[in-house]
Design an enzyme around this catalytic site. Structure first.
Site, PDB file in Angstrom:
ATOM      1  CE  LYS A 121      50.600 101.696  22.880  1.00 34.11           C
ATOM      2  NZ  LYS A 121      51.319 100.883  23.792  1.00 34.11           N
ATOM      3  CB  SER A 160      59.747  99.694  49.131  1.00 32.35           C
ATOM      4  OG  SER A 160      58.479  99.583  47.802  1.00 32.35           O
TER       5      SER A 160
END
Length: 290
Positions: free
Chosen positions: A173, A121
């Site tokens: 949010k 990764s």
């Protein structure tokens, strides 16, 4: 006054400490002389060599690696650099910063990547910035993908009667909140973010490894590859360990003796005898105390 009392109350201990220091200096000189006899071809400390920057463990912050690489880049004694990687990856932004710094450094001095047991990764992301990648056949690498996890504790909170009041300036949010189910809109938005980052990873691999993007995309489903599979897929260049990578870096950096390069680690600006005696003291201290 304190020193005088110590000498008066512990004369034997003081004598042992003095003898230990004398023995340490004597042993350090003998060991250095023997090392010169057994390694006559090695450059004397302070000569040109290959810098080693280590990227170990999860990648959460790039600061230490960036600082080490900047030190190696500005050190005139360092003619080339090995990026030694043993990492499962981590934060995307941190891996991208290291990748960008490797690219920048390779324009000044050759950078060779050396994979240890694991370079997956973000660890692989960092490696592709180097001009050449070495891996062992059993190295675990690849894992070209992006993942995000969010805990859903709604049922647990319902059982214990936990409630919270949320005041927000926008509908998205508090997306990913563990207190409720994720909405379809939030899921789609987060998926688009991950897809964007995933595409950046794929494009970087395709460009740096000179592979068709579609070829990389077939491998970029998060799968882990062995070093052997990665070599066959074109994700790494050669089999080899740290020594092989250091020799390749030395040759790329134009060192006169690339088969036996001096390795320079961050912080090696201290005088050699200070580091040598410190190492010997650390290894001999338990015996002296006994």
């Amino acid at each position: 006054m304190t020193q005088r009392l110590f000498r008066q109350e512990h004369p034997v201990l003081l004598g042992f400490i003095i003898l230990g220091c004398i023995f340490l200096v004597f042993w350090g000189g003998i060991a250095f002389f023997i090392s010169r006899l057994t390694h006559p071809g090695r450059d004397l400390p302070g000569g040109p060599g290959v810098g080693v920057v280590e990227l170990f463990g999860p990648i959460f912050s790039p600061e230490d690696t960036l600082a080490d690489r900047a030190e190696m880049r500005s050190n005139d004694k360092v003619k080339a650099i090995v990026l030694r990687i043993d990492s499962p990856g981590g934060a995307v932004g941190a891996a991208q910063e290291i990748y960008a710094e490797v690219l920048r450094t390779d324009k000044v001095k050759p950078v060779i990547a050396s994979m240890g047991s694991l370079a997956a990764s973000g660890g692989y992301y960092a490696a592709i910035g180097a001009r050449k990648i070495y891996a062992n056949p059993g190295t675990l690498t690849g894992s070209i993908g992006v993942i995000a996890k969010f805990a859903n504790l709604k049922e647990l909170f319902d059982k214990i009667g936990y409630r919270s009041e949320v005041i927000k300036s926008g509908a998205l949010k508090d997306m990913g909140s563990p207190e409720r189910e994720m909405t379809d809109e939030e899921r789609q938005l987060l998926q688009s973010v991950l897809d964007s980052v995933h595409d950046q990873f794929i494009e970087a691999v395709a460009e740096r490894r000179n592979l068709p993007e579609e070829t990389v995309r077939k491998l970029a489903d998060g799968r882990v590859l062995s070093g052997e599979q990665a070599l066959n897929a074109g994700l790494v260049d050669e089999y080899g360990n740290l020594t092989d990578a250091a020799e390749a870096a030395a040759a790329a950096g134009g060192l006169e003796n690339p088969d036996d390069p001096q390795l320079i680690y961050p912080g090696d600006d201290q005088p050699f005898w200070v580091k040598f005696l410190a190492t010997e003291a650390e290894s001999m201290l338990p015996a002296l105390l006994r």
